[in-house]
Enzyme design. Structure first.
Site, PDB file in Angstrom:
ATOM      1  N   SER A   1      45.932  41.290  43.372  1.00  0.00           N
ATOM      2  CA  SER A   1      46.458  40.268  44.276  1.00  0.00           C
ATOM      3  C   SER A   1      45.533  39.069  44.298  1.00  0.00           C
ATOM      4  O   SER A   1      44.316  39.187  44.077  1.00  0.00           O
ATOM      5  CB  SER A   1      46.545  40.877  45.675  1.00  0.00           C
ATOM      6  OG  SER A   1      46.685  39.869  46.646  1.00  0.00           O
TER       7      SER A   1
ATOM      8  N   TYR B   1      41.843  44.541  52.357  1.00  0.00           N
ATOM      9  CA  TYR B   1      42.818  44.688  51.271  1.00  0.00           C
ATOM     10  C   TYR B   1      42.321  43.999  50.002  1.00  0.00           C
ATOM     11  O   TYR B   1      42.320  44.585  48.916  1.00  0.00           O
ATOM     12  CB  TYR B   1      44.147  44.075  51.720  1.00  0.00           C
ATOM     13  CG  TYR B   1      45.223  44.014  50.672  1.00  0.00           C
ATOM     14  CD1 TYR B   1      45.977  45.126  50.347  1.00  0.00           C
ATOM     15  CD2 TYR B   1      45.506  42.810  50.012  1.00  0.00           C
ATOM     16  CE1 TYR B   1      46.982  45.062  49.394  1.00  0.00           C
ATOM     17  CE2 TYR B   1      46.515  42.731  49.065  1.00  0.00           C
ATOM     18  CZ  TYR B   1      47.250  43.863  48.758  1.00  0.00           C
ATOM     19  OH  TYR B   1      48.235  43.784  47.809  1.00  0.00           O
TER      20      TYR B   1
ATOM     21  N   LYS C   1      41.367  45.752  46.437  1.00  0.00           N
ATOM     22  CA  LYS C   1      41.986  45.341  45.165  1.00  0.00           C
ATOM     23  C   LYS C   1      40.913  44.906  44.161  1.00  0.00           C
ATOM     24  O   LYS C   1      40.998  45.219  42.974  1.00  0.00           O
ATOM     25  CB  LYS C   1      42.993  44.215  45.410  1.00  0.00           C
ATOM     26  CG  LYS C   1      44.291  44.678  46.071  1.00  0.00           C
ATOM     27  CD  LYS C   1      45.080  45.614  45.147  1.00  0.00           C
ATOM     28  CE  LYS C   1      46.435  45.990  45.704  1.00  0.00           C
ATOM     29  NZ  LYS C   1      47.124  47.001  44.856  1.00  0.00           N
TER      30      LYS C   1
END
Lengths: 332, 332
Positions: B131, B155, B159
């Site tokens: 992402s 997050y 990632k």
């Protein structure tokens, strides 16, 4: 203040412990308790001026880290690591210590914070030693503070992950982390070893005591160095600095000295004369040359310099540090 | 060829499975078996032309991943993740799925390779959806392919760690990994949700069916978009592309369209007229504006473009994709 050193048997851990035990300070702040941790029991000074405890723990075991954090050290120096070559040869061991060990420590800190239902009362400074191995080529001539993490070894990968965890755990308020990417330490004290980088130290260390040394690369090879004394100074400074100045980017490229092998050799000539130089045997080794060719050569380290971190400015200084600290003498 | 999709119940997983089931291909290569994995059982098409299995597994459990890799899929699409907001709200769950789940999968692939004592015979292509959340500000106006990983969410951290693991496991020869940093997917099909990014889709999706939508930010806000159809195309291309062209840097910024909200609105006017525009209510929300202000706005994506990845070039195209794929019609 209670200081804990994890990885206290290693070269830097020993030196850091020794300075703190002797000065009873971490960068000007009074230390009243010191805990040394490693896979083996670290030696403690005799008749210390304050309590020094030495613990043997394997950080890769999930139940170890909480036994450390329940002691609630104010500053944790996390230096423990499987080194580059071993992490490359033993994939599972490298991940177990360098990734899982680091994560277990950070998790134990987070949980210690909540253990007594008093969320706000534990948030230690954590100084994590990372490495320029988080970088991989191709490089620009000089690596800036915003160059991207592109490791090309498992060790570098594990250190880069440690940095990311340090930054997230800090951002979430669980700890107050500072990551330091250390230059290659030169002159490493002790015996010659088989690390690819070993010659950077041995071509100086051995001739200084009249022993021969082997130079496996061209003397145009350029690399990034700091003395063990500078590295200990970085750690002490990181232990007590105002970390609010770091913002979200908690890992710093440490300052160092970018020098060619030829510059190292000339510094040796200046300090120890032509007889010392004559002890360096040139034996080109293409395998070592290929490994070294993939390493960074120079950094700006502007952020760290602005924050007060200082390294040597000449190889004569680096050699003088070795003579003072390891050979029990003062250089000319 | 056996394809496995982990995260098959999500929006992209469903679309990817549907395209593969219908075309019996992954980017031109014949698919003879499809395995769908998620925390819940994914629906499978009726009367499929080849075997399609649907499995419910929680990848955060250590014993799950080997049950997947023992099936020896040739291509694994690893799309499963706890999304950004939830990973920020539930620290442990985010790490359990996004970090541990990913590592369990990669470890199971490494061990499957050695399970029968035949080290060379299993090395699947692994396509990992990362992402643009691996980046954090301050940003340059346009983010190049060498901008550094500086996540500012858990997050994004998870990632970024997944990318590093993918790159190391690939470099070590355990798998053949390709990481894709997807743009914000627009127009997301389905109902409005409370994600901070939700309005980028809803200001187009709702008016296209005569429903009102809320715009919480200034229309000068710029962001980076690709359609769901483009994202599925990226995945299929990554599944079969010549990965040797990636070198050690295995993660790619996917191409997209950098557009302001004003440009989105004008595209809607072109496609659906002033009546559609009139359904957009401006209700400034400083909280959402602050979150969006921290997001990247534009990328070069040169490497991915050179490697054949293609996104839309106008918001009219993005809207047309939505009308064709979701509203069962062909736009003018």
């Amino acid at each position: 203040m209670h200081v804990m050193i994890i990885g206290a048997v290693g070269m830097l851990g020993k030196k850091l412990a020794s300075v703190i035990a002797k000065t009873r300070q971490c960068n000007g702040q009074s230390v009243t308790r010191l805990t040394l941790v490693d896979i083996a029991v670290a030696e403690t000074p005799e008749n210390p001026a304050f309590p020094i405890e030495s613990l043997a723990f394997d950080l890769s075991h999930t139940d170890t880290a909480p036994l450390l954090t329940k002691r609630r050290p104010d500053i944790i120096f996390h230096l423990a690591a499987i080194v580059s070559g071993e992490a490359e040869n033993d994939f599972e061991k490298g991940y177990a210590i360098n990734l899982d060990g680091t994560r277990h420590l950070f998790e134990a800190i987070r949980r210690e914070r909540d253990r007594n239902g008093n969320a706000a009362d534990y948030r230690p400074r954590v100084v994590f030693t990372s490495s320029i191995a988080v970088f991989g080529g191709p490089y620009p001539d000089t690596i800036s503070d915003t160059f991207f993490r592109t490791p090309q070894t498992s060790y570098g990968t594990q250190k880069a992950i440690g940095e990311l965890l340090l930054e997230d755990y800090t951002r979430r308020g669980f700890m107050d982390g500072v990551g330091l990417r250390l230059p290659t330490i030169c002159i490493r004290p002790g015996l010659p070893n088989k690390a690819a980088s070993g010659f950077f130290s041995s071509i100086l260390r051995e001739p200084l005591v009249g022993q021969p040394a082997t130079l496996p690369v061209e003397d145009t090879v350029r690399h990034w160095h700091a003395s063990p004394r500078a590295a200990v100074r970085f750690l002490l400074h990181a232990g007590t600095m105002d970390s609010s100045r770091l913002g979200h980017r908690r890992t710093l490229n440490m300052p160092g000295l970018s020098a060619t092998v030829a510059e190292q050799v000339e510094a040796l000539r200046t300090v120890a004369g032509n007889d010392a130089i004559a002890l360096i045997r040139r034996e080109p080794n293409p395998d070592i040359a290929a490994i070294i060719a993939a390493w960074p050569q120079d950094f700006t380290a502007d952020r760290a310099t602005d924050l007060g971190f200082r390294a040597e400015r000449s190889f004569e200084d680096i050699i003088a540090v070795h003579i003072e600290d390891e050979l029990g003498a003062t250089s000319a």
